[in-house]
Motif scaffolding. Structure first.
Motif, PDB file in Angstrom:
ATOM      1  N   UNK A   1       0.701  -1.139  -0.109  1.00  0.00           N
ATOM      2  CA  UNK A   1       0.231  -0.415   0.450  1.00  0.00           C
ATOM      3  C   UNK A   1       0.837   0.758  -0.233  1.00  0.00           C
ATOM      4  N   UNK A   2       1.587   1.226  -0.729  1.00  0.00           N
ATOM      5  CA  UNK A   2       2.573   2.562  -1.017  1.00  0.00           C
ATOM      6  C   UNK A   2       2.660   3.197  -1.787  1.00  0.00           C
ATOM      7  N   UNK A   3       1.740   4.871  -1.905  1.00  0.00           N
ATOM      8  CA  UNK A   3       1.540   5.472  -3.463  1.00  0.00           C
ATOM      9  C   UNK A   3       2.764   5.626  -3.930  1.00  0.00           C
ATOM     10  N   UNK A   4       2.488   5.323  -5.345  1.00  0.00           N
ATOM     11  CA  UNK A   4       3.127   6.297  -6.376  1.00  0.00           C
ATOM     12  C   UNK A   4       4.101   7.161  -6.377  1.00  0.00           C
ATOM     13  N   UNK A   5       4.975   7.364  -6.182  1.00  0.00           N
ATOM     14  CA  UNK A   5       5.707   8.413  -5.585  1.00  0.00           C
ATOM     15  C   UNK A   5       6.028   9.116  -4.450  1.00  0.00           C
ATOM     16  N   UNK A   6       6.325   7.991  -3.718  1.00  0.00           N
ATOM     17  CA  UNK A   6       6.077   7.090  -2.469  1.00  0.00           C
ATOM     18  C   UNK A   6       7.977   5.728  -2.128  1.00  0.00           C
ATOM     19  N   UNK A   7       8.536   5.906  -1.066  1.00  0.00           N
ATOM     20  CA  UNK A   7       9.107   4.699  -0.699  1.00  0.00           C
ATOM     21  C   UNK A   7       9.374   4.182   0.674  1.00  0.00           C
ATOM     22  N   UNK A   8       9.525   3.170   1.101  1.00  0.00           N
ATOM     23  CA  UNK A   8       9.380   2.871   2.574  1.00  0.00           C
ATOM     24  C   UNK A   8      10.714   1.478   2.130  1.00  0.00           C
ATOM     25  N   UNK A   9      11.683   1.512   3.376  1.00  0.00           N
ATOM     26  CA  UNK A   9      13.010   1.010   3.476  1.00  0.00           C
ATOM     27  C   UNK A   9      11.787  -0.484   3.889  1.00  0.00           C
ATOM     28  N   UNK A  10      12.780  -1.281   3.710  1.00  0.00           N
ATOM     29  CA  UNK A  10      12.556  -3.240   3.932  1.00  0.00           C
ATOM     30  C   UNK A  10      12.926  -2.648   5.893  1.00  0.00           C
ATOM     31  N   UNK A  11      13.189  -2.002   6.394  1.00  0.00           N
ATOM     32  CA  UNK A  11      12.746  -1.494   8.020  1.00  0.00           C
ATOM     33  C   UNK A  11      11.461  -1.007   8.304  1.00  0.00           C
ATOM     34  N   UNK A  12      11.217  -0.055   7.459  1.00  0.00           N
ATOM     35  CA  UNK A  12       9.658  -0.400   7.605  1.00  0.00           C
ATOM     36  C   UNK A  12       8.538  -0.422   7.753  1.00  0.00           C
ATOM     37  N   UNK A  13       8.706  -1.755   6.688  1.00  0.00           N
ATOM     38  CA  UNK A  13       7.358  -2.598   6.343  1.00  0.00           C
ATOM     39  C   UNK A  13       7.941  -2.970   7.061  1.00  0.00           C
ATOM     40  N   UNK A  14       8.903  -4.423   7.701  1.00  0.00           N
ATOM     41  CA  UNK A  14       8.811  -4.727   8.592  1.00  0.00           C
ATOM     42  C   UNK A  14       8.676  -4.175  10.239  1.00  0.00           C
ATOM     43  N   UNK A  15       8.560  -2.759  10.598  1.00  0.00           N
ATOM     44  CA  UNK A  15       7.741  -2.495  11.928  1.00  0.00           C
ATOM     45  C   UNK A  15       6.359  -2.336  11.497  1.00  0.00           C
ATOM     46  N   UNK A  16       6.209  -2.190   9.917  1.00  0.00           N
ATOM     47  CA  UNK A  16       4.482  -1.868   9.785  1.00  0.00           C
ATOM     48  C   UNK A  16       3.797  -3.233  10.066  1.00  0.00           C
ATOM     49  N   UNK A  17       4.972  -3.891   9.442  1.00  0.00           N
ATOM     50  CA  UNK A  17       4.033  -5.684  10.066  1.00  0.00           C
ATOM     51  C   UNK A  17       4.001  -6.501  11.667  1.00  0.00           C
ATOM     52  N   UNK A  18       4.545  -5.729  12.284  1.00  0.00           N
ATOM     53  CA  UNK A  18       4.723  -5.995  13.568  1.00  0.00           C
ATOM     54  C   UNK A  18       5.673  -7.052  14.401  1.00  0.00           C
TER      55      UNK A  18
END
Length: 87
Positions: A1-18
Motif C-alpha cells: 500500500x505504498x502510494x506512487x511517488x513514495x517509498x519505504x525501507x525494508x525496515x519500515x515494512x518490517x515495523x509496519x507488520x509488527x
C-alpha cells in the motif's frame, strides 16, 4: 500500500507488520513477488535510501522510480530528504 511517488525501507515494512527484525524476510518477499508491476515492490528500498535489489534488475527499478518522480542518484541511492515517512 505504498502510494506512487513514495517509498519505504525494508525496515519500515518490517515495523509496519509488527516484526521489526524481519527486514530480510521483507526483502525475500519482495524478491518473490510474481507481479512486480501490480504489487509495487520497486518502492521498497534498503536503509539509507540505497536501492536494494529488484527481481527485474536495478535498471528497471531505476526507470520505475524515475517515472514516479523519485529521481535516483547515480550512486544508487535516493535522497534521504525525499523520503516520505509512514503515516
Amino acid at each position: 500500500t505504498i502510494p506512487a511517488g513514495q517509498w519505504r525501507t525494508y525496515g519500515d515494512i518490517a515495523l509496519q507488520i509488527g516484526r521489526p527484525r524481519a527486514m530480510r524476510a521483507v526483502g525475500s518477499a519482495c524478491g518473490a513477488n510474481p507481479l512486480p508491476f501490480l504489487i509495487p515492490c520497486h518502492r521498497v528500498v534498503a536503509s539509507g535510501g540505497r536501492w536494494g535489489g529488484f527481481g527485474l534488475g536495478l535498471e528497471v527499478k531505476e526507470v520505475l522510480l524515475f517515472r514516479e518522480g523519485m529521481i535516483p542518484r547515480a550512486s544508487g541511492q535516493i535522497n534521504a530528504h525525499d523520503r516520505i515517512p509512514l503515516l
